[in-house]
Design an enzyme around this catalytic site. Sequence first.
Site, PDB file in Angstrom:
ATOM      1  N   HIS A   1       0.804  -1.228   0.000  1.00 17.25           N
ATOM      2  CA  HIS A   1       0.000   0.000   0.000  1.00 17.25           C
ATOM      3  C   HIS A   1       0.831   1.270   0.000  1.00 17.25           C
ATOM      4  O   HIS A   1       0.292   2.357  -0.141  1.00 17.25           O
ATOM      5  CB  HIS A   1      -0.931   0.035   1.225  1.00 17.25           C
TER       6      HIS A   1
HETATM    7  C1  UD1 Z   1      -2.192   5.881   5.336  1.00 25.49           C
HETATM    8  C2  UD1 Z   1      -0.931   6.496   5.933  1.00 25.49           C
HETATM    9  C3  UD1 Z   1       0.178   5.467   5.931  1.00 25.49           C
HETATM   10  C4  UD1 Z   1      -0.251   4.174   6.616  1.00 25.49           C
HETATM   11  C5  UD1 Z   1      -1.553   3.678   6.008  1.00 25.49           C
HETATM   12  C6  UD1 Z   1      -2.046   2.511   6.791  1.00 25.49           C
HETATM   13  C7  UD1 Z   1      -0.618   8.920   5.534  1.00 25.49           C
HETATM   14  C8  UD1 Z   1       0.096   9.919   4.746  1.00 25.49           C
HETATM   15  N1  UD1 Z   1      -0.472   7.630   5.128  1.00 25.49           N
HETATM   16  O1  UD1 Z   1      -1.920   5.575   3.991  1.00 25.49           O
HETATM   17  O2  UD1 Z   1       1.296   5.981   6.641  1.00 25.49           O
HETATM   18  O3  UD1 Z   1       0.750   3.210   6.426  1.00 25.49           O
HETATM   19  O4  UD1 Z   1      -2.550   4.718   6.068  1.00 25.49           O
HETATM   20  O5  UD1 Z   1      -2.923   1.718   6.057  1.00 25.49           O
HETATM   21  O6  UD1 Z   1      -1.300   9.250   6.474  1.00 25.49           O
HETATM   22  N2  UD1 Z   1      -9.286   4.715   1.210  1.00 25.49           N
HETATM   23  C9  UD1 Z   1     -10.501   4.102   1.052  1.00 25.49           C
HETATM   24  N3  UD1 Z   1     -11.082   3.548   2.153  1.00 25.49           N
HETATM   25  C10 UD1 Z   1     -10.514   3.595   3.375  1.00 25.49           C
HETATM   26  C11 UD1 Z   1      -9.267   4.207   3.516  1.00 25.49           C
HETATM   27  C12 UD1 Z   1      -8.671   4.770   2.416  1.00 25.49           C
HETATM   28  O7  UD1 Z   1     -11.062   4.046  -0.030  1.00 25.49           O
HETATM   29  O8  UD1 Z   1     -11.106   3.078   4.339  1.00 25.49           O
HETATM   30  C13 UD1 Z   1      -8.661   5.356   0.054  1.00 25.49           C
HETATM   31  C14 UD1 Z   1      -8.625   6.873   0.231  1.00 25.49           C
HETATM   32  O9  UD1 Z   1      -9.791   7.470  -0.177  1.00 25.49           O
HETATM   33  C15 UD1 Z   1      -7.455   7.252  -0.617  1.00 25.49           C
HETATM   34  C16 UD1 Z   1      -6.524   6.038  -0.501  1.00 25.49           C
HETATM   35  O10 UD1 Z   1      -7.305   4.965  -0.035  1.00 25.49           O
HETATM   36  O11 UD1 Z   1      -7.827   7.364  -1.952  1.00 25.49           O
HETATM   37  C17 UD1 Z   1      -5.375   6.293   0.432  1.00 25.49           C
HETATM   38  O12 UD1 Z   1      -5.822   6.595   1.746  1.00 25.49           O
HETATM   39  P1  UD1 Z   1      -4.939   7.539   2.728  1.00 25.49           P
HETATM   40  O13 UD1 Z   1      -5.509   7.484   4.082  1.00 25.49           O
HETATM   41  O14 UD1 Z   1      -4.702   8.863   2.096  1.00 25.49           O
HETATM   42  O15 UD1 Z   1      -3.519   6.887   2.716  1.00 25.49           O
HETATM   43  P2  UD1 Z   1      -3.066   5.385   2.951  1.00 25.49           P
HETATM   44  O16 UD1 Z   1      -2.412   4.903   1.707  1.00 25.49           O
HETATM   45  O17 UD1 Z   1      -4.192   4.611   3.506  1.00 25.49           O
HETATM   46  N1  UDP Z   2      -3.683  -5.508   8.836  1.00 23.32           N
HETATM   47  C1  UDP Z   2      -4.949  -6.057   9.007  1.00 23.32           C
HETATM   48  N2  UDP Z   2      -5.630  -6.459   7.891  1.00 23.32           N
HETATM   49  C2  UDP Z   2      -5.110  -6.358   6.636  1.00 23.32           C
HETATM   50  C3  UDP Z   2      -3.818  -5.812   6.483  1.00 23.32           C
HETATM   51  C4  UDP Z   2      -3.131  -5.378   7.606  1.00 23.32           C
HETATM   52  O1  UDP Z   2      -5.439  -6.174  10.132  1.00 23.32           O
HETATM   53  O2  UDP Z   2      -5.800  -6.742   5.672  1.00 23.32           O
HETATM   54  C5  UDP Z   2      -2.956  -5.044  10.032  1.00 23.32           C
HETATM   55  C6  UDP Z   2      -1.576  -5.632  10.174  1.00 23.32           C
HETATM   56  O3  UDP Z   2      -1.627  -6.882  10.830  1.00 23.32           O
HETATM   57  C7  UDP Z   2      -0.856  -4.567  10.980  1.00 23.32           C
HETATM   58  C8  UDP Z   2      -1.501  -3.286  10.515  1.00 23.32           C
HETATM   59  O4  UDP Z   2      -2.734  -3.652   9.907  1.00 23.32           O
HETATM   60  O5  UDP Z   2      -1.108  -4.713  12.362  1.00 23.32           O
HETATM   61  C9  UDP Z   2      -0.611  -2.622   9.521  1.00 23.32           C
HETATM   62  O6  UDP Z   2      -1.296  -1.609   8.891  1.00 23.32           O
HETATM   63  P1  UDP Z   2      -0.845  -1.027   7.483  1.00 23.32           P
HETATM   64  O7  UDP Z   2      -0.022  -2.018   6.754  1.00 23.32           O
HETATM   65  O8  UDP Z   2      -2.078  -0.534   6.839  1.00 23.32           O
HETATM   66  O9  UDP Z   2       0.003   0.245   7.919  1.00 23.32           O
HETATM   67  P2  UDP Z   2       1.516   0.496   8.345  1.00 23.32           P
HETATM   68  O10 UDP Z   2       1.861  -0.404   9.467  1.00 23.32           O
HETATM   69  O11 UDP Z   2       2.378   0.279   7.141  1.00 23.32           O
HETATM   70  O12 UDP Z   2       1.531   1.940   8.721  1.00 23.32           O
END
Ligand code: UD1
Ligand code: UDP
Length: 373
Positions: A212
């Site tokens: 991601h």
């Molecule tokens: C964010 C964090 C990242 C973290 C990740 C965990 C920032 C800059 N990034 O990244 O550090 O590792 O969360 O997963 O804060 N979206 C959906 N549904 C959701 C959530 C997101 O459709 O429930 C879509 C959003 O609309 C957007 C994209 O996913 O288009 C990215 O979401 P965003 O929260 O901006 O960043 P992440 O890649 O999730």
């Molecule tokens: N995780 C989860 N379901 C998923 C993918 C990840 O519960 O389908 C959990 C994972 O076990 C970990 C956390 O989400 O505890 C990590 O989140 P993510 O990879 O989104 O973010 P990051 O740690 O890179 O910020």
Amino acid sequence: MIRILTIVGARPQFIKAAMISRAIVEHNRRGENPTVVEEIIHTGQHYDANMSDIFFQQMQIPEPVVNLQAGTGMHGEMTGRMLAQIEKEIVNRNPEWVLVYGDTNSTLAGALAAAKLHVPVAHVEAGLRSFNKCMPEEINRILTDHVSSLLFCPTQAAVDSLSREGITRGVHHVGDVMYDAAQIFVKIAGHTSTILRDLNLTPGEYYLATVHRAENTDDPDRLRNILTALNALEGPVILPLHPRTRKILQGFFPSLLTPHSSQGTPHSSLHIVDPVSFLDMVELEKNARTILTDSGGVQKEAYFHGVPCVTLREETEWVETVQAGWNQVVGADPEKIVVAVRRGLTGKSIAEYGQGNASADVLKLICSATASL
Ligand code: UD1
Ligand code: UDP
């Protein structure tokens, strides 16, 4: 009484916050002084049921007092919207502490809003650095750490990084609250999760992957290379797909999302599924042959469950997993990925993540620091 205002918004923050909320409940249940009152603000950064609600339900996280629904838009827009709303909440609720986690836009918004109102900030997972300022998380971490009064570090490397930036006051090496979570939920998952059966998987005979990180999803060449490598592995590769990555695949590689891709040709190894609950994730991690990921949390969980990890990034904040021999950081080159998976690894144990008491220690330190506010 101590009032803590917790700011969360993204999946990994729910998991970390769950552990401190449990510590607070336990502290109050034991009648320890002072009583701690926690209010949770959900910024709404993550909003799909399987990215948010499921974690609150499964991990029994107290219901947020408000959801700011600020989860869309570019970084500045999203962070700015959160900042303005969190500021109002802090003014209205008047907490002793604002508690933030990790390195997302929600973290930065919470920390900045509090610091400008002279409310002390406690940062869980402080001091992590990738030394790559192209990562939005790196900006969020550095700024958050520099306005925090209590900095809870999961590792010695994090303490050292803060020290190099001149931050030594309020710094505590407490271990990793994610380790606490792994300890508790691996047992529950073993009894309750049916994910292996549901996906028809045999322990030790499949790979688990997550992708991601912006550097991978926003670069079609890198994403294609990673998918090529996953598809070249012998045996099923389970890929619980983050919504960010799903959106990109819909644009660039829509055929991967068609139902036949999970059953056979032309994408024989790759089984794309929706994001799974934490309990299902723990079960998938624990039984995987190898984990391939660009997630911070998942790299460590691979180690917690004794599974080799191949990190699909150019660097990692969790350097001790590499030094201890559990993690290979290989980037997005398909050949390197496949070679790393075949090489496999087992390593030494890593003491610095703690003994599963990091969350309790965080709470104790917040309580004792409140006395000197
Ligand atoms: C964010 C964090 C990242 C973290 C990740 C965990 C920032 C800059 N990034 O990244 O550090 O590792 O969360 O997963 O804060 N979206 C959906 N549904 C959701 C959530 C997101 O459709 O429930 C879509 C959003 O609309 C957007 C994209 O996913 O288009 C990215 O979401 P965003 O929260 O901006 O960043 P992440 O890649 O999730
Ligand atoms: N995780 C989860 N379901 C998923 C993918 C990840 O519960 O389908 C959990 C994972 O076990 C970990 C956390 O989400 O505890 C990590 O989140 P993510 O990879 O989104 O973010 P990051 O740690 O890179 O910020």
